[in-house]
Design a protein around this motif. Structure first.
Motif, mmCIF file in Angstrom:
data_model
loop_
_atom_site.group_PDB
_atom_site.id
_atom_site.type_symbol
_atom_site.label_atom_id
_atom_site.label_comp_id
_atom_site.label_asym_id
_atom_site.label_seq_id
_atom_site.Cartn_x
_atom_site.Cartn_y
_atom_site.Cartn_z
ATOM 1 N N ALA A 1 90.841 73.487 33.822
ATOM 2 C CA ALA A 1 89.898 72.970 32.821
ATOM 3 C C ALA A 1 90.407 73.119 31.392
ATOM 4 C CB ALA A 1 88.555 73.705 32.961
ATOM 5 N N GLU A 2 91.594 73.679 31.213
ATOM 6 C CA GLU A 2 92.088 73.996 29.865
ATOM 7 C C GLU A 2 92.010 72.819 28.886
ATOM 8 O OE1 GLU A 2 95.963 76.004 27.620
ATOM 9 O OE2 GLU A 2 96.100 75.420 29.722
ATOM 10 N N PRO A 3 92.480 71.605 29.249
ATOM 11 C CA PRO A 3 92.397 70.500 28.275
ATOM 12 C C PRO A 3 90.965 70.207 27.854
ATOM 13 C CG PRO A 3 93.876 69.950 30.080
ATOM 14 C CD PRO A 3 93.139 71.197 30.491
ATOM 15 N N MET A 4 90.035 70.287 28.779
ATOM 16 C CA MET A 4 88.637 69.996 28.486
ATOM 17 C C MET A 4 88.017 71.086 27.627
ATOM 18 S SD MET A 4 85.905 68.680 31.321
ATOM 19 C CE MET A 4 84.441 67.763 30.849
ATOM 20 N N VAL B 1 87.385 62.791 26.225
ATOM 21 C CA VAL B 1 88.260 62.425 27.324
ATOM 22 C C VAL B 1 89.360 63.463 27.454
ATOM 23 C CG1 VAL B 1 89.792 60.653 28.267
ATOM 24 C CG2 VAL B 1 87.820 60.000 26.894
ATOM 25 N N SER B 2 89.542 63.977 28.646
ATOM 26 C CA SER B 2 90.562 65.002 28.875
ATOM 27 C C SER B 2 91.339 64.691 30.142
ATOM 28 C CB SER B 2 89.924 66.389 29.002
ATOM 29 O OG SER B 2 89.208 66.703 27.836
ATOM 30 N N GLU B 3 92.635 64.677 30.036
ATOM 31 C CA GLU B 3 93.478 64.486 31.212
ATOM 32 C C GLU B 3 93.628 65.827 31.922
ATOM 33 O OE1 GLU B 3 94.636 61.688 32.379
ATOM 34 O OE2 GLU B 3 93.786 60.509 30.739
ATOM 35 N N LEU B 4 93.344 65.839 33.194
ATOM 36 C CA LEU B 4 93.457 67.076 33.956
ATOM 37 C C LEU B 4 94.907 67.322 34.358
ATOM 38 C CD1 LEU B 4 90.417 66.770 36.385
ATOM 39 C CD2 LEU B 4 90.493 67.740 34.094
ATOM 40 N N PRO B 5 95.351 68.570 34.348
ATOM 41 C CA PRO B 5 96.714 68.864 34.790
ATOM 42 C C PRO B 5 96.838 68.700 36.301
ATOM 43 C CG PRO B 5 95.527 70.899 34.374
ATOM 44 C CD PRO B 5 94.631 69.777 33.912
ATOM 45 N N SER B 6 98.021 68.383 36.753
ATOM 46 C CA SER B 6 98.274 68.346 38.192
ATOM 47 C C SER B 6 98.280 69.759 38.730
ATOM 48 C CB SER B 6 99.617 67.677 38.471
ATOM 49 O OG SER B 6 100.678 68.469 37.932
ATOM 50 N N SER B 7 98.220 69.896 40.038
ATOM 51 C CA SER B 7 98.294 71.228 40.641
ATOM 52 C C SER B 7 99.608 71.896 40.275
ATOM 53 C CB SER B 7 98.159 71.127 42.162
ATOM 54 O OG SER B 7 96.858 70.735 42.526
ATOM 55 N N ALA B 8 100.683 71.111 40.257
ATOM 56 C CA ALA B 8 101.994 71.673 39.922
ATOM 57 C C ALA B 8 102.020 72.188 38.485
ATOM 58 C CB ALA B 8 103.076 70.621 40.129
ATOM 59 N N ALA B 9 101.428 71.414 37.564
ATOM 60 C CA ALA B 9 101.411 71.837 36.158
ATOM 61 C C ALA B 9 100.548 73.078 35.969
ATOM 62 C CB ALA B 9 100.894 70.695 35.283
ATOM 63 N N LEU C 1 85.834 69.897 40.556
ATOM 64 C CA LEU C 1 85.757 71.334 40.279
ATOM 65 C C LEU C 1 85.629 71.578 38.780
ATOM 66 C CD1 LEU C 1 85.940 74.321 41.097
ATOM 67 C CD2 LEU C 1 88.445 74.081 41.083
ATOM 68 N N VAL C 2 86.448 70.888 38.002
ATOM 69 C CA VAL C 2 86.395 71.040 36.545
ATOM 70 C C VAL C 2 85.065 70.520 36.011
ATOM 71 C CG1 VAL C 2 87.390 70.234 34.367
ATOM 72 C CG2 VAL C 2 88.889 70.992 36.220
ATOM 73 N N GLU C 3 84.640 69.374 36.516
ATOM 74 C CA GLU C 3 83.372 68.777 36.102
ATOM 75 C C GLU C 3 82.219 69.754 36.289
ATOM 76 O OE1 GLU C 3 81.943 64.485 37.210
ATOM 77 O OE2 GLU C 3 81.337 65.849 38.809
#
Length: 241
Positions: free
Chosen positions: A147-150, A158-166, A212-214
């Protein structure tokens, strides 16, 4: 004659909209509030209208759902396609995910029908925890990483979610450890009744992370104050497996 309506304002990405009670207000890829040119988002997704003395939020889309919560997360509703609910709190948050992107719209209404109790305001002020029983600090850390970007945005919807790898790299974890803890978090919240976190055929991992982030941000399971967890090296290295 238009019935008397309390003023309702929506806020998205720092832009404010004052709604006209005489006509519906459409939110989507097109409409009165054009959220984003996102192919996963309906052209007309949400509609706000005034009827019977109340402002109503309706989901006029066919696939996506939205989460509507009062300020502080005291009340939360899952708005599925075809459903509608009244906007009754002075401040509310409308959160939804389309593809890999999560959006948030603030709703602010004058002379609201309901207000939060003093007890809940005390609880949501930080004097007591809102973290569900059984959620470990490492599991909460995982949610914060996703959730860091959000959480870091300032007036941006608008926030792009990181991939699991990131996210795993951000935490210094292996992918197997990250995925194991993500499964544990989703399983726990699923057992609590949170929808959209159970995997299965045809359900993308990106959609599960987005949901999950939502949920975590709209319910204040994690807040901006929790970003400090990302700087806790000792916590990241804790082994509770």
């Amino acid at each position: 004659m238009v019935e008397q309506a309390p003023r309702l304002q929506l806020e998205f990405a720092g832009e404010w909209f004052t709604l006209d009670p005489s006509r519906p207000f459409v939110i989507g890829r097109e409409g009165d509030l054009t959220v984003d040119d996102n192919q996963y988002l309906h052209r007309a997704f949400l509609e706000v209208h005034h009827r019977d003395g109340l402002w109503w939020l309706a989901n006029v889309g066919s696939r996506l759902s939205a989460t509507v919560s009062s300020a502080g997360g005291a009340v939360q509703s899952w708005l599925s396609p075809g459903a509608r609910l009244p906007i009754v709190f002075s401040d509310a948050s409308i959160v939804f995910t389309a593809g890999p992107t999560t959006y948030e719209i603030g709703a602010h209404i004058d002379d609201a029908s309901f207000s939060l109790s003093t007890e809940h305001r005390r609880r949501s002020s930080g004097e007591t925890t809102v973290m569900p029983v059984g959620l470990t600090e490492l599991q909460k850390l995982l949610i914060v990483a996703l959730a860091e970007p959000m959480l870091r945005r300032d007036g941006v919807g608008v926030s792009e979610l990181p991939s699991s790898a990131a996210a795993a790299e951000r935490l210094g974890w292996t992918m197997s450890r990250f995925n194991r803890k993500l499964d544990n978090v989703c399983d726990k919240l699923d057992r609590m009744g949170v929808q959209g976190l159970r995997g299965g055929v045809g359900k993308l991992a990106s959609n599960r992370r987005a949901r999950l982030v939502e949920y975590a941000v709209s319910s204040q399971l994690v807040t901006r104050a929790d970003l400090a967890l990302l700087d806790d090296a000792a916590l990241r290295e804790t082994d509770e497996d």
